[in-house]
Scaffold this motif. Structure first.
Motif, PDB file in Angstrom:
ATOM      1  N   VAL A   1      32.726-108.412 -62.668  1.00 34.13           N
ATOM      2  CA  VAL A   1      31.770-107.499 -61.475  1.00 34.13           C
ATOM      3  C   VAL A   1      30.462-107.321 -62.112  1.00 34.13           C
ATOM      4  CG1 VAL A   1      31.618-105.274 -60.535  1.00 34.13           C
ATOM      5  CG2 VAL A   1      33.928-106.630 -60.216  1.00 34.13           C
ATOM      6  N   ILE A   2      30.533-106.648 -63.303  1.00 32.74           N
ATOM      7  CA  ILE A   2      29.273-106.240 -64.081  1.00 32.74           C
ATOM      8  C   ILE A   2      28.257-107.430 -64.136  1.00 32.74           C
ATOM      9  CG2 ILE A   2      28.282-105.319 -65.975  1.00 32.74           C
ATOM     10  CD1 ILE A   2      30.832-103.521 -66.344  1.00 32.74           C
ATOM     11  N   ILE A   3      28.698-108.733 -64.741  1.00 30.88           N
ATOM     12  CA  ILE A   3      28.012-109.849 -65.098  1.00 30.88           C
ATOM     13  C   ILE A   3      27.296-110.310 -63.603  1.00 30.88           C
ATOM     14  CG2 ILE A   3      27.802-112.108 -65.616  1.00 30.88           C
ATOM     15  CD1 ILE A   3      29.976-111.303 -67.987  1.00 30.88           C
ATOM     16  N   ASN A   4      28.242-110.325 -62.798  1.00 30.69           N
ATOM     17  CA  ASN A   4      27.897-110.784 -61.229  1.00 30.69           C
ATOM     18  C   ASN A   4      26.657-109.795 -60.893  1.00 30.69           C
ATOM     19  OD1 ASN A   4      28.007-112.455 -58.804  1.00 30.69           O
ATOM     20  ND2 ASN A   4      29.000-110.621 -57.911  1.00 30.69           N
ATOM     21  N   TRP A   5      26.965-108.734 -60.884  1.00 34.79           N
ATOM     22  CA  TRP A   5      25.961-107.503 -60.234  1.00 34.79           C
ATOM     23  C   TRP A   5      24.732-107.678 -60.971  1.00 34.79           C
ATOM     24  CZ3 TRP A   5      25.687-102.123 -62.228  1.00 34.79           C
ATOM     25  CH2 TRP A   5      24.880-101.152 -61.291  1.00 34.79           C
ATOM     26  N   ILE A   6      24.625-107.914 -62.336  1.00 34.72           N
ATOM     27  CA  ILE A   6      23.340-107.898 -63.011  1.00 34.72           C
ATOM     28  C   ILE A   6      22.666-109.169 -62.841  1.00 34.72           C
ATOM     29  CG2 ILE A   6      22.355-108.270 -65.529  1.00 34.72           C
ATOM     30  CD1 ILE A   6      24.430-106.104 -66.419  1.00 34.72           C
ATOM     31  N   PHE A   7      23.482-110.350 -62.618  1.00 35.06           N
ATOM     32  CA  PHE A   7      22.772-111.592 -62.484  1.00 35.06           C
ATOM     33  C   PHE A   7      22.074-111.561 -60.857  1.00 35.06           C
ATOM     34  CE2 PHE A   7      23.091-115.973 -60.915  1.00 35.06           C
ATOM     35  CZ  PHE A   7      22.161-116.719 -61.811  1.00 35.06           C
ATOM     36  N   LYS A   8      23.111-111.121 -60.093  1.00 29.60           N
ATOM     37  CA  LYS A   8      22.356-111.243 -58.457  1.00 29.60           C
ATOM     38  C   LYS A   8      21.082-110.351 -58.618  1.00 29.60           C
ATOM     39  CE  LYS A   8      26.530-113.062 -56.150  1.00 29.60           C
ATOM     40  NZ  LYS A   8      27.461-112.535 -55.582  1.00 29.60           N
ATOM     41  N   ASN A   9      20.845-109.230 -59.153  1.00 37.24           N
ATOM     42  CA  ASN A   9      19.965-108.187 -58.974  1.00 37.24           C
ATOM     43  C   ASN A   9      18.695-109.013 -59.878  1.00 37.24           C
ATOM     44  OD1 ASN A   9      20.677-106.188 -57.122  1.00 37.24           O
ATOM     45  ND2 ASN A   9      22.053-105.348 -58.501  1.00 37.24           N
ATOM     46  N   TYR A  10      19.046-109.658 -61.055  1.00 38.31           N
ATOM     47  CA  TYR A  10      18.064-110.069 -61.907  1.00 38.31           C
ATOM     48  C   TYR A  10      17.564-111.317 -60.685  1.00 38.31           C
ATOM     49  CZ  TYR A  10      16.011-113.480 -64.992  1.00 38.31           C
ATOM     50  OH  TYR A  10      15.190-114.371 -65.412  1.00 38.31           O
ATOM     51  N   MET A  11      18.380-111.953 -60.233  1.00 32.63           N
ATOM     52  CA  MET A  11      17.608-113.317 -59.505  1.00 32.63           C
ATOM     53  C   MET A  11      16.800-112.710 -58.354  1.00 32.63           C
ATOM     54  SD  MET A  11      18.303-116.119 -60.892  1.00 32.63           S
ATOM     55  CE  MET A  11      18.138-117.058 -59.739  1.00 32.63           C
ATOM     56  N   LEU A  12      17.485-111.735 -57.812  1.00 37.15           N
ATOM     57  CA  LEU A  12      16.749-111.085 -56.575  1.00 37.15           C
ATOM     58  C   LEU A  12      15.254-110.396 -56.905  1.00 37.15           C
ATOM     59  CD1 LEU A  12      16.930-110.365 -53.379  1.00 37.15           C
ATOM     60  CD2 LEU A  12      17.821-108.429 -54.165  1.00 37.15           C
ATOM     61  N   VAL A  13      15.434-109.702 -57.899  1.00 37.51           N
ATOM     62  CA  VAL A  13      14.054-108.824 -58.165  1.00 37.51           C
ATOM     63  C   VAL A  13      13.212-109.604 -59.019  1.00 37.51           C
ATOM     64  CG1 VAL A  13      13.445-106.665 -59.500  1.00 37.51           C
ATOM     65  CG2 VAL A  13      15.554-106.664 -58.074  1.00 37.51           C
ATOM     66  N   VAL A  14      13.495-110.236 -60.130  1.00 36.64           N
ATOM     67  CA  VAL A  14      12.556-110.901 -61.023  1.00 36.64           C
ATOM     68  C   VAL A  14      12.349-112.099 -60.362  1.00 36.64           C
ATOM     69  CG1 VAL A  14      12.674-112.015 -63.300  1.00 36.64           C
ATOM     70  CG2 VAL A  14      13.779-109.736 -63.091  1.00 36.64           C
ATOM     71  N   ARG A  15      13.118-113.083 -60.006  1.00 34.26           N
ATOM     72  CA  ARG A  15      12.904-114.511 -59.652  1.00 34.26           C
ATOM     73  C   ARG A  15      12.738-114.380 -57.966  1.00 34.26           C
ATOM     74  NH1 ARG A  15      13.853-118.682 -63.361  1.00 34.26           N
ATOM     75  NH2 ARG A  15      14.273-117.694 -65.364  1.00 34.26           N
ATOM     76  N   GLY A  16      13.201-113.534 -57.209  1.00 27.52           N
ATOM     77  CA  GLY A  16      12.927-113.697 -55.848  1.00 27.52           C
ATOM     78  C   GLY A  16      13.989-114.583 -55.108  1.00 27.52           C
ATOM     79  N   ILE A  17      14.931-114.737 -55.835  1.00 29.53           N
ATOM     80  CA  ILE A  17      16.031-115.595 -55.040  1.00 29.53           C
ATOM     81  C   ILE A  17      17.259-114.921 -54.424  1.00 29.53           C
ATOM     82  CG2 ILE A  17      17.635-117.618 -55.560  1.00 29.53           C
ATOM     83  CD1 ILE A  17      15.665-118.497 -57.619  1.00 29.53           C
ATOM     84  N   ASP A  18      17.661-115.176 -53.145  1.00 30.28           N
ATOM     85  CA  ASP A  18      18.545-114.255 -52.887  1.00 30.28           C
ATOM     86  C   ASP A  18      19.900-115.085 -52.887  1.00 30.28           C
ATOM     87  OD1 ASP A  18      20.470-112.786 -51.463  1.00 30.28           O
ATOM     88  OD2 ASP A  18      19.186-112.618 -49.357  1.00 30.28           O
ATOM     89  N   LEU A  19      20.707-114.742 -53.653  1.00 27.42           N
ATOM     90  CA  LEU A  19      22.174-115.557 -53.802  1.00 27.42           C
ATOM     91  C   LEU A  19      23.183-115.083 -52.796  1.00 27.42           C
ATOM     92  CD1 LEU A  19      22.230-115.279 -57.626  1.00 27.42           C
ATOM     93  CD2 LEU A  19      21.512-117.384 -56.039  1.00 27.42           C
ATOM     94  N   LEU A  20      23.074-114.287 -51.756  1.00 33.30           N
ATOM     95  CA  LEU A  20      23.672-114.169 -50.678  1.00 33.30           C
ATOM     96  C   LEU A  20      23.190-114.507 -49.693  1.00 33.30           C
ATOM     97  CD1 LEU A  20      24.944-110.637 -51.737  1.00 33.30           C
ATOM     98  CD2 LEU A  20      26.229-112.938 -52.176  1.00 33.30           C
ATOM     99  N   PRO A  21      23.022-115.972 -49.197  1.00 36.29           N
ATOM    100  CA  PRO A  21      22.815-116.311 -47.973  1.00 36.29           C
ATOM    101  C   PRO A  21      23.738-115.934 -46.874  1.00 36.29           C
ATOM    102  CG  PRO A  21      23.789-117.984 -49.278  1.00 36.29           C
ATOM    103  CD  PRO A  21      23.622-117.073 -50.055  1.00 36.29           C
ATOM    104  N   PRO A  22      22.951-115.908 -45.591  1.00 33.27           N
ATOM    105  CA  PRO A  22      24.005-115.431 -44.416  1.00 33.27           C
ATOM    106  C   PRO A  22      25.051-116.293 -44.203  1.00 33.27           C
ATOM    107  CG  PRO A  22      21.722-115.889 -43.684  1.00 33.27           C
ATOM    108  CD  PRO A  22      21.736-116.193 -45.258  1.00 33.27           C
ATOM    109  N   LEU A  23      26.052-115.889 -43.621  1.00 29.76           N
ATOM    110  CA  LEU A  23      27.147-116.859 -43.206  1.00 29.76           C
ATOM    111  C   LEU A  23      26.592-117.650 -42.072  1.00 29.76           C
ATOM    112  CD1 LEU A  23      30.294-114.479 -43.215  1.00 29.76           C
ATOM    113  CD2 LEU A  23      30.039-116.443 -44.761  1.00 29.76           C
ATOM    114  N   ASN A  24      27.432-118.875 -41.817  1.00 29.95           N
ATOM    115  CA  ASN A  24      26.924-119.613 -40.886  1.00 29.95           C
ATOM    116  C   ASN A  24      27.817-119.258 -39.818  1.00 29.95           C
ATOM    117  OD1 ASN A  24      25.045-121.215 -42.082  1.00 29.95           O
ATOM    118  ND2 ASN A  24      26.646-122.506 -43.062  1.00 29.95           N
TER     119      ASN A  24
END
Length: 115
Positions: free
Chosen positions: A92-115
């Motif tokens: 949970v902690i690693i996932n949380w840090i990684f997703k926020n890092y990718m969102l804030v620093v890299r500008g990549i949203d790792l939670l694309p919308p469901l189809n």
């Protein structure tokens, strides 16, 4: 069956994400369950790896307990349970840090919308 389809498409808005723009530690969990139930393991892990880990840990735990009952000297389950919980917390902690890092620093949203 139409009501089931409507329930399936329902989703709750994450208040933490709505207020801060960041992901909470559980963001993606509902999507992960949905995609896992649809059989898409890769997307489930991408949405939130804890969901698949929980399923696998549960299956392993049930199997170990069944084997343990048949043995003369059963396993000590307490230590293993603590380890499983700590691994889950780390995921949970690693996932949380990684997703926020990718969102804030890299500008990549790792939670694309469901189809």
């Amino acid at each position: 069956m139409i009501w089931l389809e409507k329930i399936w498409k329902l989703g709750s808005v994450c208040i933490f994400h709505s207020l801060t723009g960041l992901y909470c530690p559980g963001c993606g969990g509902t999507r992960a369950v949905r995609t896992l139930l649809q059989g898409d393991l890769r997307m489930s892990v991408e949405y939130h790896p804890l969901v698949l880990y929980t399923v696998l840990a549960f299956i392993a735990e049930i199997t170990i307990r069944l084997v343990s009952k048949k043995r003369k000297h059963p396993f000590n389950h307490g230590k293993r349970e603590r380890i499983l919980v700590l691994i889950g917390a780390a995921i949970v902690i690693i996932n949380w840090i990684f997703k926020n890092y990718m969102l804030v620093v890299r500008g990549i949203d790792l939670l694309p919308p469901l189809n």
